[in-house]
Scaffold this motif. Structure first.
Motif, PDB file in Angstrom:
ATOM      1  N   ILE A  40       0.830  -1.206   0.000  1.00  0.00           N
ATOM      2  CA  ILE A  40       0.000   0.000   0.000  1.00  0.00           C
ATOM      3  C   ILE A  40       0.865   1.258   0.000  1.00  0.00           C
ATOM      4  O   ILE A  40       0.470   2.299  -0.532  1.00  0.00           O
ATOM      5  CB  ILE A  40      -0.981  -0.001   1.200  1.00  0.00           C
ATOM      6  CG1 ILE A  40      -2.165   0.938   0.907  1.00  0.00           C
ATOM      7  CG2 ILE A  40      -0.288   0.367   2.511  1.00  0.00           C
ATOM      8  CD1 ILE A  40      -3.308   0.799   1.884  1.00  0.00           C
ATOM      9  N   SER A  41       2.069   1.161   0.556  1.00  0.00           N
ATOM     10  CA  SER A  41       2.966   2.319   0.546  1.00  0.00           C
ATOM     11  C   SER A  41       3.446   2.637  -0.865  1.00  0.00           C
ATOM     12  O   SER A  41       3.852   3.763  -1.157  1.00  0.00           O
ATOM     13  CB  SER A  41       4.175   2.066   1.453  1.00  0.00           C
ATOM     14  OG  SER A  41       5.102   1.175   0.853  1.00  0.00           O
ATOM     15  N   ARG A  42       3.407   1.653  -1.768  1.00  0.00           N
ATOM     16  CA  ARG A  42       3.845   1.837  -3.144  1.00  0.00           C
ATOM     17  C   ARG A  42       2.761   2.434  -4.035  1.00  0.00           C
ATOM     18  O   ARG A  42       3.059   3.149  -4.992  1.00  0.00           O
ATOM     19  CB  ARG A  42       4.302   0.510  -3.742  1.00  0.00           C
ATOM     20  CG  ARG A  42       5.606  -0.025  -3.169  1.00  0.00           C
ATOM     21  CD  ARG A  42       5.950  -1.380  -3.770  1.00  0.00           C
ATOM     22  NE  ARG A  42       6.147  -1.309  -5.217  1.00  0.00           N
ATOM     23  CZ  ARG A  42       7.312  -1.053  -5.812  1.00  0.00           C
ATOM     24  NH1 ARG A  42       8.396  -0.836  -5.062  1.00  0.00           N
ATOM     25  NH2 ARG A  42       7.418  -1.026  -7.121  1.00  0.00           N
ATOM     26  N   ILE A  43       1.491   2.135  -3.726  1.00  0.00           N
ATOM     27  CA  ILE A  43       0.412   2.564  -4.614  1.00  0.00           C
ATOM     28  C   ILE A  43      -0.327   3.803  -4.123  1.00  0.00           C
ATOM     29  O   ILE A  43      -0.988   4.475  -4.917  1.00  0.00           O
ATOM     30  CB  ILE A  43      -0.600   1.426  -4.856  1.00  0.00           C
ATOM     31  CG1 ILE A  43      -1.300   1.028  -3.562  1.00  0.00           C
ATOM     32  CG2 ILE A  43       0.103   0.220  -5.474  1.00  0.00           C
ATOM     33  CD1 ILE A  43      -2.390  -0.010  -3.759  1.00  0.00           C
ATOM     34  N   ALA A  44      -0.221   4.103  -2.840  1.00  0.00           N
ATOM     35  CA  ALA A  44      -0.908   5.284  -2.300  1.00  0.00           C
ATOM     36  C   ALA A  44      -0.064   6.531  -2.546  1.00  0.00           C
ATOM     37  O   ALA A  44       1.133   6.442  -2.815  1.00  0.00           O
ATOM     38  CB  ALA A  44      -1.169   5.100  -0.811  1.00  0.00           C
ATOM     39  N   LYS A  45      -0.705   7.681  -2.445  1.00  0.00           N
ATOM     40  CA  LYS A  45       0.009   8.949  -2.613  1.00  0.00           C
ATOM     41  C   LYS A  45       0.715   9.297  -1.308  1.00  0.00           C
ATOM     42  O   LYS A  45       1.255   8.432  -0.647  1.00  0.00           O
ATOM     43  CB  LYS A  45      -0.962  10.030  -3.054  1.00  0.00           C
ATOM     44  CG  LYS A  45      -1.683   9.706  -4.360  1.00  0.00           C
ATOM     45  CD  LYS A  45      -0.723   9.470  -5.518  1.00  0.00           C
ATOM     46  CE  LYS A  45      -1.461   9.183  -6.820  1.00  0.00           C
ATOM     47  NZ  LYS A  45      -0.532   8.899  -7.935  1.00  0.00           N
ATOM     48  N   GLY A  46       0.651  10.535  -0.884  1.00  0.00           N
ATOM     49  CA  GLY A  46       1.408  10.950   0.296  1.00  0.00           C
ATOM     50  C   GLY A  46       0.821  10.578   1.634  1.00  0.00           C
ATOM     51  O   GLY A  46       1.503  10.661   2.658  1.00  0.00           O
ATOM     52  N   VAL A  47      -0.454  10.174   1.649  1.00  0.00           N
ATOM     53  CA  VAL A  47      -1.100   9.849   2.912  1.00  0.00           C
ATOM     54  C   VAL A  47      -2.221   8.846   2.668  1.00  0.00           C
ATOM     55  O   VAL A  47      -2.817   8.829   1.588  1.00  0.00           O
ATOM     56  CB  VAL A  47      -1.662  11.127   3.588  1.00  0.00           C
ATOM     57  CG1 VAL A  47      -2.786  11.722   2.749  1.00  0.00           C
ATOM     58  CG2 VAL A  47      -2.140  10.839   5.002  1.00  0.00           C
TER      59      VAL A  47
END
Length: 201
Positions: A101-108
């Motif tokens: 999820i850290s790879r596909i989400a934006k800044g938050v």
């Protein structure tokens, strides 16, 4: 402290069995006092971790005992302990859901409407929102630590944060509180990923 450390070692081994600490990944610490804390050594396989493997470092991250090298991310622990007075235990894992999820989400990542948000301190209703920031992963640990510290100073109610393509950090007033927060975030990240698949986003 010996009981807290024993409990933490048990939790670490459970997290390893869940597949959240592959290879030698992850790091953990316990605050000793206002000027020092215990932390896992660099390169140590967490499935084999023992109480005596932990090192004592000062609040600046400098080793005070032990022959091993402290975790490469010790300065991130320093940033948390320096800005969150209630933090007693810090946990960092490389779980698949947190990493993806850290790879596909934006800044938050904004988590809202979930019943399990009540797992976080001070929340007693699902009708709320918890924001998990994502910091870009970097080998420049002093700079990254300053970014984390700056964020936490302005967001004192933060429950954790992600490092891009890396993993998640949480902390708590005791070992089990940090463990519960970690479990809750892992579940919520999995839900968000499944929702993204269903919605085609």
């Amino acid at each position: 402290m010996s009981e807290d450390l024993k409990q933490l070692v048990e939790v670490i081994k459970e997290l390893y069995l869940r597949g959240w600490l592959p290879a030698t990944s992850g790091n953990f610490s316990l605050r000793l006092d206002d000027s020092s804390f215990l932390i896992t050594p660099s390169g140590k396989h967490k499935g084999k971790i023992k109480e005596e493997d932990f090192l004592v470092v000062d609040i600046s991250g400098n080793p005070k005992s032990g022959e091993s090298k402290p975790s490469a991310e010790t300065l991130l622990h320093v940033a948390i302990y320096s800005t969150v007075p209630s933090a007693f235990c810090i946990m960092h894992v490389h779980s698949p859901n947190a990493t993806v999820i850290s790879r596909i989400a934006k800044g938050v990542i904004n988590l809202d409407g979930y019943e399990l948000l009540k797992a976080f301190d001070g929340i007693d209703t699902h009708d709320t929102k918890v924001s998990i920031p994502i910091f870009e992963n970097s080998q420049d640990m002093p700079t990254l630590a300053r970014e984390v510290e700056s964020y936490l100073k302005t967001h004192p109610q933060s429950v954790g944060f992600l490092l891009r393509s890396h993993g998640v950090y949480v902390w708590g007033r005791h070992v089990i509180e940090a463990f519960v927060k970690l479990e809750a975030l892992e579940f919520l990240f999995e839900c968000e990923l499944k929702l993204a698949i269903i919605s085609g986003k």
